[in-house]
Design a protein around this motif. Structure first.
Motif, PDB file in Angstrom:
ATOM      1  N   ARG A 357       0.842  -1.208   0.000  1.00  0.00           N
ATOM      2  CA  ARG A 357       0.000   0.000   0.000  1.00  0.00           C
ATOM      3  C   ARG A 357       0.872   1.251   0.000  1.00  0.00           C
ATOM      4  NH1 ARG A 357      -0.941   3.494   3.735  1.00  0.00           N
ATOM      5  NH2 ARG A 357      -0.310   2.160   5.470  1.00  0.00           N
ATOM      6  N   ILE A 358       1.896   1.270   0.855  1.00  0.00           N
ATOM      7  CA  ILE A 358       2.769   2.442   0.929  1.00  0.00           C
ATOM      8  C   ILE A 358       3.533   2.621  -0.384  1.00  0.00           C
ATOM      9  CG2 ILE A 358       4.802   3.403   2.078  1.00  0.00           C
ATOM     10  CD1 ILE A 358       3.805   2.071   4.667  1.00  0.00           C
ATOM     11  N   GLU A 360       2.494   1.694  -3.367  1.00  0.00           N
ATOM     12  CA  GLU A 360       1.539   2.160  -4.378  1.00  0.00           C
ATOM     13  C   GLU A 360       1.244   3.647  -4.197  1.00  0.00           C
ATOM     14  OE1 GLU A 360      -0.509   1.964  -7.750  1.00  0.00           O
ATOM     15  OE2 GLU A 360       0.668   0.334  -6.878  1.00  0.00           O
ATOM     16  N   GLU A 361       1.134   4.085  -2.953  1.00  0.00           N
ATOM     17  CA  GLU A 361       0.933   5.519  -2.712  1.00  0.00           C
ATOM     18  C   GLU A 361       2.123   6.310  -3.239  1.00  0.00           C
ATOM     19  OE1 GLU A 361       0.233   6.126   1.423  1.00  0.00           O
ATOM     20  OE2 GLU A 361      -1.696   5.065   1.426  1.00  0.00           O
ATOM     21  N   ASP A 364       1.863   6.607  -6.994  1.00  0.00           N
ATOM     22  CA  ASP A 364       0.826   7.586  -7.341  1.00  0.00           C
ATOM     23  C   ASP A 364       1.321   9.017  -7.163  1.00  0.00           C
ATOM     24  OD1 ASP A 364      -0.854   5.477  -7.877  1.00  0.00           O
ATOM     25  OD2 ASP A 364      -1.954   5.610  -5.974  1.00  0.00           O
ATOM     26  N   ASP A 365       2.257   9.215  -6.235  1.00  0.00           N
ATOM     27  CA  ASP A 365       2.794  10.551  -5.965  1.00  0.00           C
ATOM     28  C   ASP A 365       4.005  10.878  -6.829  1.00  0.00           C
ATOM     29  OD1 ASP A 365       0.870  11.091  -4.088  1.00  0.00           O
ATOM     30  OD2 ASP A 365       2.103  10.503  -2.369  1.00  0.00           O
ATOM     31  N   MET A 395       6.333  12.338   1.042  1.00  0.00           N
ATOM     32  CA  MET A 395       5.729  11.053   0.679  1.00  0.00           C
ATOM     33  C   MET A 395       5.686  10.108   1.884  1.00  0.00           C
ATOM     34  SD  MET A 395       7.441  10.265  -3.037  1.00  0.00           S
ATOM     35  CE  MET A 395       7.088  11.258  -4.490  1.00  0.00           C
TER      36      MET A 395
END
Length: 500
Positions: A357-358, A360-361, A364-365, A395
């Motif tokens: 999850r981290i 993927e974030e 996305d950033d 981030m």
């Protein structure tokens, strides 16, 4: 921790047989079923298979364990001489080595780490911790003072055990973290209620049995297995507990500190980290690359001192990142029990999902996955060694403790060290850090600028039982290991006597 080349005896098959039982609570020197009758599964993170089951302790079980610890504290343990305590702690260390193969197997099966790391690193280190504090049991002295008040006075201090201690430990180094907490508490004369992580409770139960075999009186060491939200919360708030020690996440540490307010119990916390690794252009790059890779990927990155932010001078940035990526890719991934494995799984499906999850974030950033960032096509909770580039300080992958084999790589230009020191300190954490350089002056000057409890120079993840370990800022309160850990488990009493 540094892996030692130590040959350790013991039969690994005994460990597997022990793991695959149903395990009760360990209270008052006996195996006790939980009041609720509930059990929880312990998984092998290499496969997702259920290894065994342990009792799901709750508030009622915590009450019983605290009562047992109080009886032992006010009874046989307090009546025992320091030299007798010392001999018991030393015998426990001997038994740990006698059963090293068994304990290493338990450790690896429930945690997932490579068996070599358990057998040649964590188990011998655990024994070393008990031996070190066995020596301290006879050396806890007060001092006399010369006062300036009129009259004749005899004034002195006593160091006394704080009482019943609650200890909550994590899953990343189950045996070593137990020793960090239990050994100094025993040396000072405290009694203990230990709550191991629900993911890795079985090694603690076996060690409690060995402690009884070493001669520890009933009730001195109690083990309540269960979930943090129930058993852990009950311990944190319990009015019969005089002190609580915790290693784990900063969020949980805050909750424990809040719960402890009820009776103002003493609190020590070893919490999260986001360690910077700083490589200067004059460093021995072969050594620095190997050290940075180990610092990031050892124990699948599940270390509060893991080097998760890699700051490299721009002159050598490309070479270092390429080298760390190559070392990560070359690591043999597999089940921890396989002697060929160099990189085991992370501890659970939940932890694996959080890591992705981290990542993927970060994508996305705008972050770039330089290498890794995927789950291999195999059973278990594996994460490939991952380097993240093109990151910004805002981030999540740069700010959160990922607790997986993930490192962010950041170039810097300032030869005056101020820029990299500011970046390294731009975090709520301050647990550990590493500097790679052959310039002695820069090493000392940069070590002084870094706000962290430990600064390694030309090494990473080096721990010794003599070296205090703990954090600045939101990485915790107090220090484990070394003589300083004894302060966590003692009270100072002042005696002032007027003489005729």
């Amino acid at each position: 921790m540094i892996i030692q080349d130590v040959a350790a005896p013991g039969q690994s098959g005994d460990g597997e047989a022990f793991v695959r039982r149903d395990h009760m609570l360990f209270i008052g020197g006996k195996q006790v079923p939980p009041v609720s009758g509930q059990m929880l599964d312990v998984e092998d993170p290499s496969s997702g298979e259920v290894l065994g089951r342990v009792a799901e302790g709750d508030k009622a079980d915590v009450d019983a364990a605290v009562m047992a610890a109080r009886r032992a504290f006010e009874g046989p343990w307090s009546e025992m001489s320091p030299s007798e305590r010392s001999r018991i702690i030393w015998r426990l260390a001997d038994l740990i080595l006698d059963h090293a193969g068994e304990l290493a197997t338990i450790n690896t099966l429930e945690n997932g780490k490579p068996i070599g790391d358990s057998l040649n690193g964590e188990v011998p280190f655990t024994a070393d911790v008990f031996r070190y504090y066995a020596g301290w049991a006879t050396k806890l002295n007060g001092e006399t003072m010369t006062v300036s008040a009129p009259g004749n006075w005899h004034t002195y201090t006593r160091r006394e055990p704080i009482g019943v201690t609650a200890q909550i430990i994590p899953w990343n180094f189950p045996l070593a973290m137990l020793a960090w907490k239990v050994a100094p508490a025993l040396a000072t004369g405290c009694t203990i209620v230990l709550k191991p992580a629900e993911q890795t409770p079985i090694g603690a139960l076996r060690l409690a049995e060995l402690a009884m075999e070493a001669g520890l009186p009933e009730g001195v060491l109690n083990v309540v297995t269960g979930y943090g939200a129930t058993a852990g919360a009950a311990l944190s708030a319990h009015p019969g507990v005089d002190k609580i020690a915790f290693t784990g996440s900063t969020a949980t540490g805050r909750a424990i500190a809040t719960a402890a307010i009820g009776n103002l119990k003493k609190v020590s916390l070893e919490l999260g980290g986001k360690a910077p690794t700083i490589i200067l252009p004059d460093a021995d790059l072969d050594m620095a690359i190997a050290g940075a890779a180990s610092g990031s990927f050892f124990n699948a990155g599940q270390s509060c001192g893991a080097g998760t932010r890699l700051y490299v001078h721009r002159d050598v940035y490309d070479r270092v990142v390429e080298g760390v990526a190559e070392q990560g890719a070359a690591m043999q991934m597999g089940a921890g029990i396989d002697p060929a494995t160099q990189l085991g799984p992370v501890v659970s499906k939940k932890q694996q999902s959080r890591i992705f999850r981290i990542l993927e974030e970060g994508r996305d950033d705008g972050a770039e996955i330089v290498c890794g960032g995927f789950a291999p096509n195999r059973e278990g909770y594996f994460v490939s060694p991952t380097i993240v580039g093109n990151v910004r300080s805002s981030m999540a992958v740069m700010r959160e403790e990922v607790f997986g084999p993930v490192v962010c790589a950041i170039p810097f230009d300032d030869d005056g060290l101020d820029e990299v020191a500011r970046a390294a300190n731009d975090t709520e954490y301050g647990l550990a850090s590493a500097i790679w350089t052959n310039d002695l002056s820069k090493a000392h000057r940069l070590a002084a600028k870094i706000k962290a409890g430990t600064v390694w120079v030309n090494t990473h993840n080096f721990n010794d039982v003599t070296m205090p370990f703990g954090g600045f800022k939101q990485s915790g309160w107090g220090r484990d290991l070394g003589a300083q850990a004894l302060d966590l488990y003692t009270e100072t009493k002042t005696v002032a006597m007027r003489l005729p």
